[in-house]
Motif scaffolding. Sequence first.
Motif, PDB file in Angstrom:
ATOM      1  N   TYR A  50      -2.653   2.191   7.827  1.00  0.00           N
ATOM      2  CA  TYR A  50      -3.529   1.359   6.962  1.00  0.00           C
ATOM      3  C   TYR A  50      -4.949   1.593   6.945  1.00  0.00           C
ATOM      4  CZ  TYR A  50       0.041  -2.077   7.099  1.00  0.00           C
ATOM      5  OH  TYR A  50       1.361  -2.907   6.645  1.00  0.00           O
ATOM      6  N   LYS A  96     -11.717   2.264   2.695  1.00  0.00           N
ATOM      7  CA  LYS A  96     -12.433   1.958   1.375  1.00  0.00           C
ATOM      8  C   LYS A  96     -13.103   0.449   1.151  1.00  0.00           C
ATOM      9  CE  LYS A  96      -8.630   4.604  -0.791  1.00  0.00           C
ATOM     10  NZ  LYS A  96      -7.403   4.762  -1.752  1.00  0.00           N
ATOM     11  N   GLN A  97     -12.834  -0.123   2.192  1.00  0.00           N
ATOM     12  CA  GLN A  97     -13.305  -1.492   2.278  1.00  0.00           C
ATOM     13  C   GLN A  97     -14.855  -1.432   2.679  1.00  0.00           C
ATOM     14  OE1 GLN A  97     -11.122  -3.631   0.908  1.00  0.00           O
ATOM     15  NE2 GLN A  97     -10.027  -1.649   0.817  1.00  0.00           N
ATOM     16  N   TYR A 140      -7.404  -9.783   7.675  1.00  0.00           N
ATOM     17  CA  TYR A 140      -6.393  -8.627   7.257  1.00  0.00           C
ATOM     18  C   TYR A 140      -5.085  -8.736   8.265  1.00  0.00           C
ATOM     19  CZ  TYR A 140     -10.261  -6.872   4.369  1.00  0.00           C
ATOM     20  OH  TYR A 140     -11.219  -6.777   3.493  1.00  0.00           O
ATOM     21  N   ASP A 174      -1.644   6.739   0.882  1.00  0.00           N
ATOM     22  CA  ASP A 174      -2.956   7.061   0.525  1.00  0.00           C
ATOM     23  C   ASP A 174      -3.919   6.048   0.346  1.00  0.00           C
ATOM     24  OD1 ASP A 174      -2.399   6.175  -1.981  1.00  0.00           O
ATOM     25  OD2 ASP A 174      -2.687   7.810  -3.121  1.00  0.00           O
ATOM     26  N   GLY A 175      -3.505   4.941   0.895  1.00  0.00           N
ATOM     27  CA  GLY A 175      -4.289   3.632   0.887  1.00  0.00           C
ATOM     28  C   GLY A 175      -4.473   2.903  -0.516  1.00  0.00           C
ATOM     29  N   SER A 176      -3.699   3.381  -1.619  1.00  0.00           N
ATOM     30  CA  SER A 176      -3.947   2.930  -2.898  1.00  0.00           C
ATOM     31  C   SER A 176      -2.853   1.742  -3.014  1.00  0.00           C
ATOM     32  CB  SER A 176      -3.641   3.861  -4.070  1.00  0.00           C
ATOM     33  OG  SER A 176      -2.178   4.447  -3.945  1.00  0.00           O
ATOM     34  N   ILE A 177      -2.933   0.769  -4.020  1.00  0.00           N
ATOM     35  CA  ILE A 177      -2.188  -0.475  -4.179  1.00  0.00           C
ATOM     36  C   ILE A 177      -1.187  -0.175  -5.162  1.00  0.00           C
ATOM     37  CG2 ILE A 177      -1.959  -2.853  -4.633  1.00  0.00           C
ATOM     38  CD1 ILE A 177      -5.036  -3.112  -3.625  1.00  0.00           C
ATOM     39  N   TYR A 215      -6.736   2.712   3.670  1.00  0.00           N
ATOM     40  CA  TYR A 215      -7.282   1.503   2.602  1.00  0.00           C
ATOM     41  C   TYR A 215      -8.497   0.914   3.363  1.00  0.00           C
ATOM     42  CZ  TYR A 215      -6.966  -3.157   1.022  1.00  0.00           C
ATOM     43  OH  TYR A 215      -7.572  -4.368   0.398  1.00  0.00           O
ATOM     44  N   LEU A 255       0.920  -1.072  -0.150  1.00  0.00           N
ATOM     45  CA  LEU A 255       0.048   0.094   0.068  1.00  0.00           C
ATOM     46  C   LEU A 255       0.633   1.281   0.161  1.00  0.00           C
ATOM     47  CD1 LEU A 255      -2.792  -0.959   2.662  1.00  0.00           C
ATOM     48  CD2 LEU A 255      -2.769  -1.368   0.209  1.00  0.00           C
TER      49      LEU A 255
END
Length: 242
Positions: A226, A232-233, A117, A77-80, A229, A74
């Motif tokens: 985290y 967004k789940q 997770y 910003d939480g993007s992969i 990220y 990650l």
Amino acid sequence: MNTNSNGYTFFFAVAMVLVVAATLAFTATSLQERQYENVRLEKMQNILMTVGVETDREGAEALFNQYITQQVSLNPDGSIDEEVNAFELDLAKELKKPIEEQHFPLYVADIEGKNYYIIPLRGAGLWNAIWGYISLKDDINTIKGATFDHLGETAGLGAEITQMWFRKRFEDERIFDESGALAGVSVIKGYKGGNAKDDNAVDAISGATITGDGVTDMITERLEHYLPYFKKQPTFKVASAY
């Protein structure tokens, strides 16, 4: 050559140093690949342990591939980041970088149809580094399990963070408080909460206050990164205070 002379003694000492150095260098080089493999398999064991999958080193890779469905790196910003191998990330090196340049490895396990997770941890104990893994259930609030290890904590005191009885204290603890703010889990000396699982706290190890504080700090510090990220789940159910 006169074996009783100073020159012979000096020559013999130098020769022995060279022979021993060469032997050690050869041994270290020849064992390097095996050492790397042992570290890799032990890492898989520790990740699996947080979700209740126990295995020896020989079976670790097969079970890891069976249960770990995602390994992602990650960005802050939480993007992969698809270009970074999460498993190969060295957390000790990442922590030396500015936050905006760090990557945060995350593992997702599927155990009997339920997602977990798994987050790597690293911090400082009394004498040196401590680290571990913590897994969260699919509500991204409840802890499934945790593992901890250390480089140089005191035997019988801080080193006890590796023991099952200490790790089990974290099971089913919450990482968010009632307001939805990230609270982590505090290791508290003289804890009086019994088996309470909603107070974001567990009992400390007697005589290991600083190591316990290190565990507290690394859990909160790592989990915080985290949040972008997790928010967004779709399974994130916490009424966030942020």
